[in-house]
Design a protein around this motif. Structure first.
Motif, PDB file in Angstrom:
ATOM      1  N   LEU A 177       0.821  -1.339  -0.184  1.00 23.46           N
ATOM      2  CA  LEU A 177       0.224   0.226   0.000  1.00 23.46           C
ATOM      3  C   LEU A 177       0.897   1.408   0.049  1.00 23.46           C
ATOM      4  CD1 LEU A 177      -2.946  -1.467   2.737  1.00 23.46           C
ATOM      5  CD2 LEU A 177      -3.271  -0.893  -0.119  1.00 23.46           C
ATOM      6  N   LEU A 178       2.202   0.910   0.702  1.00 24.38           N
ATOM      7  CA  LEU A 178       3.296   2.803   0.860  1.00 24.38           C
ATOM      8  C   LEU A 178       3.651   2.262  -0.623  1.00 24.38           C
ATOM      9  CD1 LEU A 178       4.243   4.801   2.692  1.00 24.38           C
ATOM     10  CD2 LEU A 178       6.498   2.606   2.663  1.00 24.38           C
ATOM     11  N   ASP A 179       3.525   1.126  -1.437  1.00 22.11           N
ATOM     12  CA  ASP A 179       4.575   1.509  -2.496  1.00 22.11           C
ATOM     13  C   ASP A 179       3.287   2.302  -3.768  1.00 22.11           C
ATOM     14  OD1 ASP A 179       5.073   0.424  -5.307  1.00 22.11           O
ATOM     15  OD2 ASP A 179       6.868   0.506  -4.657  1.00 22.11           O
ATOM     16  N   LYS A 180       2.502   1.735  -3.380  1.00 22.70           N
ATOM     17  CA  LYS A 180       0.581   1.998  -4.469  1.00 22.70           C
ATOM     18  C   LYS A 180       0.981   3.649  -4.140  1.00 22.70           C
ATOM     19  CE  LYS A 180      -4.015   1.370  -5.005  1.00 22.70           C
ATOM     20  NZ  LYS A 180      -4.819   0.676  -3.893  1.00 22.70           N
ATOM     21  N   TYR A 181       0.578   4.619  -2.761  1.00 25.55           N
ATOM     22  CA  TYR A 181      -0.098   5.741  -2.713  1.00 25.55           C
ATOM     23  C   TYR A 181       1.533   6.867  -2.938  1.00 25.55           C
ATOM     24  CZ  TYR A 181      -4.439   4.255  -1.838  1.00 25.55           C
ATOM     25  OH  TYR A 181      -5.635   3.356  -2.039  1.00 25.55           O
ATOM     26  N   ALA A 182       2.874   6.003  -2.621  1.00 26.94           N
ATOM     27  CA  ALA A 182       4.141   7.209  -2.604  1.00 26.94           C
ATOM     28  C   ALA A 182       4.313   7.332  -4.134  1.00 26.94           C
ATOM     29  CB  ALA A 182       5.214   5.997  -1.183  1.00 26.94           C
ATOM     30  N   SER A 183       3.444   6.075  -4.943  1.00 25.21           N
ATOM     31  CA  SER A 183       4.418   5.972  -6.277  1.00 25.21           C
ATOM     32  C   SER A 183       3.929   7.297  -6.962  1.00 25.21           C
ATOM     33  CB  SER A 183       4.037   4.851  -7.175  1.00 25.21           C
ATOM     34  OG  SER A 183       2.800   4.754  -6.876  1.00 25.21           O
ATOM     35  N   LEU A 184       2.084   7.318  -6.218  1.00 24.77           N
ATOM     36  CA  LEU A 184       1.208   8.773  -6.610  1.00 24.77           C
ATOM     37  C   LEU A 184       1.679   9.655  -6.586  1.00 24.77           C
ATOM     38  CD1 LEU A 184      -1.964   6.730  -6.020  1.00 24.77           C
ATOM     39  CD2 LEU A 184      -1.170   7.120  -8.240  1.00 24.77           C
ATOM     40  N   GLY A 185       2.626  10.091  -4.782  1.00 30.99           N
ATOM     41  CA  GLY A 185       3.054  11.635  -4.817  1.00 30.99           C
ATOM     42  C   GLY A 185       3.793  11.648  -5.459  1.00 30.99           C
ATOM     43  N   GLU A 186       5.066  10.946  -6.144  1.00 24.55           N
ATOM     44  CA  GLU A 186       6.138  11.158  -6.112  1.00 24.55           C
ATOM     45  C   GLU A 186       5.901  12.389  -7.291  1.00 24.55           C
ATOM     46  OE1 GLU A 186       9.635   9.522  -8.826  1.00 24.55           O
ATOM     47  OE2 GLU A 186       7.884   8.769  -9.483  1.00 24.55           O
ATOM     48  N   GLY A 187       7.143  13.517  -6.760  1.00 21.80           N
ATOM     49  CA  GLY A 187       7.113  14.638  -7.896  1.00 21.80           C
ATOM     50  C   GLY A 187       6.948  16.364  -6.962  1.00 21.80           C
ATOM     51  N   PHE A 188       5.753  15.674  -6.080  1.00 18.57           N
ATOM     52  CA  PHE A 188       5.064  17.032  -5.198  1.00 18.57           C
ATOM     53  C   PHE A 188       4.808  16.142  -3.866  1.00 18.57           C
ATOM     54  CE2 PHE A 188       1.444  14.053  -6.342  1.00 18.57           C
ATOM     55  CZ  PHE A 188       0.433  14.523  -5.628  1.00 18.57           C
ATOM     56  N   VAL A 189       4.562  14.781  -3.495  1.00 18.00           N
ATOM     57  CA  VAL A 189       4.466  14.844  -2.398  1.00 18.00           C
ATOM     58  C   VAL A 189       5.897  14.929  -1.390  1.00 18.00           C
ATOM     59  CG1 VAL A 189       4.089  13.127  -0.389  1.00 18.00           C
ATOM     60  CG2 VAL A 189       2.475  13.636  -1.895  1.00 18.00           C
ATOM     61  N   LYS A 190       6.165  15.647  -0.083  1.00 14.14           N
ATOM     62  CA  LYS A 190       7.460  15.713   0.741  1.00 14.14           C
ATOM     63  C   LYS A 190       7.420  14.415   1.697  1.00 14.14           C
ATOM     64  CE  LYS A 190       7.373  20.112  -1.773  1.00 14.14           C
ATOM     65  NZ  LYS A 190       8.619  19.651  -2.951  1.00 14.14           N
ATOM     66  N   GLN A 191       6.871  14.372   2.296  1.00 13.38           N
ATOM     67  CA  GLN A 191       7.218  13.413   2.920  1.00 13.38           C
ATOM     68  C   GLN A 191       5.786  12.521   4.178  1.00 13.38           C
ATOM     69  OE1 GLN A 191       9.912  15.366   6.222  1.00 13.38           O
ATOM     70  NE2 GLN A 191       7.649  15.522   7.608  1.00 13.38           N
ATOM     71  N   ILE A 192       5.892  11.238   4.380  1.00 14.36           N
ATOM     72  CA  ILE A 192       5.098  10.306   4.321  1.00 14.36           C
ATOM     73  C   ILE A 192       5.114  10.112   5.996  1.00 14.36           C
ATOM     74  CG2 ILE A 192       4.308   8.012   4.350  1.00 14.36           C
ATOM     75  CD1 ILE A 192       4.491   8.581   1.264  1.00 14.36           C
ATOM     76  N   ASN A 193       4.265  10.277   7.068  1.00 20.67           N
ATOM     77  CA  ASN A 193       4.187  10.087   8.424  1.00 20.67           C
ATOM     78  C   ASN A 193       3.563   8.492   8.447  1.00 20.67           C
ATOM     79  OD1 ASN A 193       4.044  10.047  11.212  1.00 20.67           O
ATOM     80  ND2 ASN A 193       1.872  11.510  10.516  1.00 20.67           N
ATOM     81  N   VAL A 194       4.076   8.492   9.179  1.00 21.99           N
ATOM     82  CA  VAL A 194       3.952   6.173   9.561  1.00 21.99           C
ATOM     83  C   VAL A 194       3.710   6.400  11.206  1.00 21.99           C
ATOM     84  CG1 VAL A 194       4.214   5.745   7.517  1.00 21.99           C
ATOM     85  CG2 VAL A 194       5.940   5.062   9.588  1.00 21.99           C
ATOM     86  N   HIS A 195       2.821   5.898  11.956  1.00 16.22           N
ATOM     87  CA  HIS A 195       2.997   5.799  13.680  1.00 16.22           C
ATOM     88  C   HIS A 195       3.176   4.735  13.253  1.00 16.22           C
ATOM     89  CE1 HIS A 195      -1.730   8.053  13.734  1.00 16.22           C
ATOM     90  NE2 HIS A 195      -0.840   8.178  14.014  1.00 16.22           N
ATOM     91  N   LEU A 196       4.379   4.910  14.346  1.00 18.17           N
ATOM     92  CA  LEU A 196       4.786   3.754  16.231  1.00 18.17           C
ATOM     93  C   LEU A 196       3.937   2.561  16.504  1.00 18.17           C
ATOM     94  CD1 LEU A 196       7.818   2.543  16.623  1.00 18.17           C
ATOM     95  CD2 LEU A 196       7.706   3.911  18.098  1.00 18.17           C
ATOM     96  N   ILE A 197       3.319   1.539  16.273  1.00 18.85           N
ATOM     97  CA  ILE A 197       2.127   1.412  17.065  1.00 18.85           C
ATOM     98  C   ILE A 197       2.389   0.055  18.604  1.00 18.85           C
ATOM     99  CG2 ILE A 197       0.561  -0.764  16.617  1.00 18.85           C
ATOM    100  CD1 ILE A 197      -0.251   1.937  15.339  1.00 18.85           C
ATOM    101  N   PRO A 198       2.475   0.524  19.854  1.00 18.91           N
ATOM    102  CA  PRO A 198       2.708  -0.285  20.964  1.00 18.91           C
ATOM    103  C   PRO A 198       2.128  -1.511  20.721  1.00 18.91           C
ATOM    104  CG  PRO A 198       0.838   1.239  21.536  1.00 18.91           C
ATOM    105  CD  PRO A 198       1.133   1.421  19.605  1.00 18.91           C
ATOM    106  N   GLY A 199       1.246  -2.261  19.409  1.00 17.36           N
ATOM    107  CA  GLY A 199       1.271  -3.706  19.612  1.00 17.36           C
ATOM    108  C   GLY A 199       0.104  -4.012  20.062  1.00 17.36           C
ATOM    109  N   PRO A 200      -0.206  -5.660  20.540  1.00 17.90           N
ATOM    110  CA  PRO A 200      -0.658  -6.203  21.123  1.00 17.90           C
ATOM    111  C   PRO A 200      -1.387  -6.201  22.442  1.00 17.90           C
ATOM    112  CG  PRO A 200      -0.262  -7.952  19.485  1.00 17.90           C
ATOM    113  CD  PRO A 200       0.417  -6.551  19.613  1.00 17.90           C
ATOM    114  N   VAL A 201      -2.027  -6.316  23.493  1.00 20.02           N
ATOM    115  CA  VAL A 201      -1.722  -6.515  25.107  1.00 20.02           C
ATOM    116  C   VAL A 201      -2.201  -7.359  25.152  1.00 20.02           C
ATOM    117  CG1 VAL A 201      -3.209  -4.918  26.887  1.00 20.02           C
ATOM    118  CG2 VAL A 201      -2.294  -3.470  24.836  1.00 20.02           C
ATOM    119  N   VAL A 202      -2.174  -7.715  26.702  1.00 20.36           N
ATOM    120  CA  VAL A 202      -2.289  -8.726  27.358  1.00 20.36           C
ATOM    121  C   VAL A 202      -3.004  -8.543  28.386  1.00 20.36           C
ATOM    122  CG1 VAL A 202      -2.457 -11.163  27.960  1.00 20.36           C
ATOM    123  CG2 VAL A 202      -1.168 -10.528  25.919  1.00 20.36           C
ATOM    124  N   THR A 203      -4.208  -8.140  28.922  1.00 16.87           N
ATOM    125  CA  THR A 203      -4.393  -7.419  30.141  1.00 16.87           C
ATOM    126  C   THR A 203      -4.802  -8.451  31.735  1.00 16.87           C
ATOM    127  OG1 THR A 203      -5.699  -5.532  29.480  1.00 16.87           O
ATOM    128  CG2 THR A 203      -5.957  -6.060  31.121  1.00 16.87           C
TER     129      THR A 203
END
Length: 255
Positions: free
Chosen positions: A81-107
């Motif tokens: 998915l990232l490749d798909k949308y980054a390719s569409l942004g080539e030449g005008f998108v300056k930056q892409i932001n991705v989240h740092l996810i803490p992952g699964p939780v066992v309570t």
């Protein structure tokens, strides 16, 4: 330093975002791939054409839920998915932001236990490997990639930050999320020279509320602005409705 706004949930028309950005004298808009209008606007070249017409820069916020440390099959799907949308942004998108996810939780007995913390060695290996793949994809299209802290991140992620820093990644500092996480990232910023290419600035209070209009919370906004200036960063004033932006932009510029 460049100052921008997020794509607004209340707007159904992409152009309304550009009209507001120009009215407020902003440098860029961070469009959000969670919104169908963003995805459609990239495919149709509408965002690219509007960016040129209004002379407004573009950054992208990747899917909120994208976890690059997750199961290999899922992580591969996110890189596709990232490749798909980054390719569409080539030449005008300056930056892409991705989240740092803490992952699964066992309570257990009311206490949150994090699977990634228990399995840290496997987790960090997957995370670094997949983020490097993601960064390579972004660079292929001339786009910078930054990793953003989510809210309520657990304490073990201090080690994650250190390992990502040593692996050479660049970061987005969301100050409201950090407030909800008891300033874990601020502690790291004060000990490591993290390369902070993007900031998400919004106010917060009561340890439960963020994305407030500037001045409605308790954060030391002037200190964060100074930090952003020192990094010559992209600053998203991440208040998410028009009325909040109208009040927040002049306040931020006056700090």
């Amino acid at each position: 330093m460049k100052i921008g706004m997020p794509q607004l949930f209340e707007y159904d028309n992409l152009e309304d975002n550009f009209i507001l950005a120009k009215k407020l004298g902003l440098d860029f808009i961070e469009f959000n791939l969670n919104f169908a209008s963003c995805r459609e606007g990239l495919f149709s070249d509408a965002i690219k054409n509007l960016a040129k017409e209004y002379d407004v820069g573009i950054t992208l916020h990747f899917y909120d839920e994208a976890d690059f440390a997750t199961y290999p099959e899922v992580a591969r799907a996110y890189t596709v998915l990232l490749d798909k949308y980054a390719s569409l942004g080539e030449g005008f998108v300056k930056q892409i932001n991705v989240h740092l996810i803490p992952g699964p939780v066992v309570t257990i007995a009311g206490y949150k236990n994090y699977v990634y913390e228990k399995e840290y060695d496997q987790y960090i290996k997957r995370l670094i490997t997949n983020l490097q793949k993601a960064e390579d994809i972004c660079h292929k299209y001339g786009i910078n990639m930054v990793v953003e802290n989510t809210d309520n991140i657990p304490y073990f992620m201090k080690k994650t930050y250190k390992d990502l820093f040593e692996a050479g990644f660049r970061f987005c500092y969301d100050i409201g999320h950090d407030y909800l996480s008891n300033y874990i990232v601020k502690d790291i910023v004060n000990t490591l020279h993290l390369p902070l290419d993007e900031f998400h600035i919004h106010d917060a209070k009561n340890r439960t509320m963020c994305h407030l209009s500037l001045g409605e919370g308790i954060l030391d906004l002037k200190w964060y602005k100074s930090l952003a200036e020192s990094h010559n960063a992209y600053v998203v004033l991440e208040v998410k409705q028009e009325s909040d932006l109208v009040s927040s932009v002049p306040l931020f510029k006056s700090l």
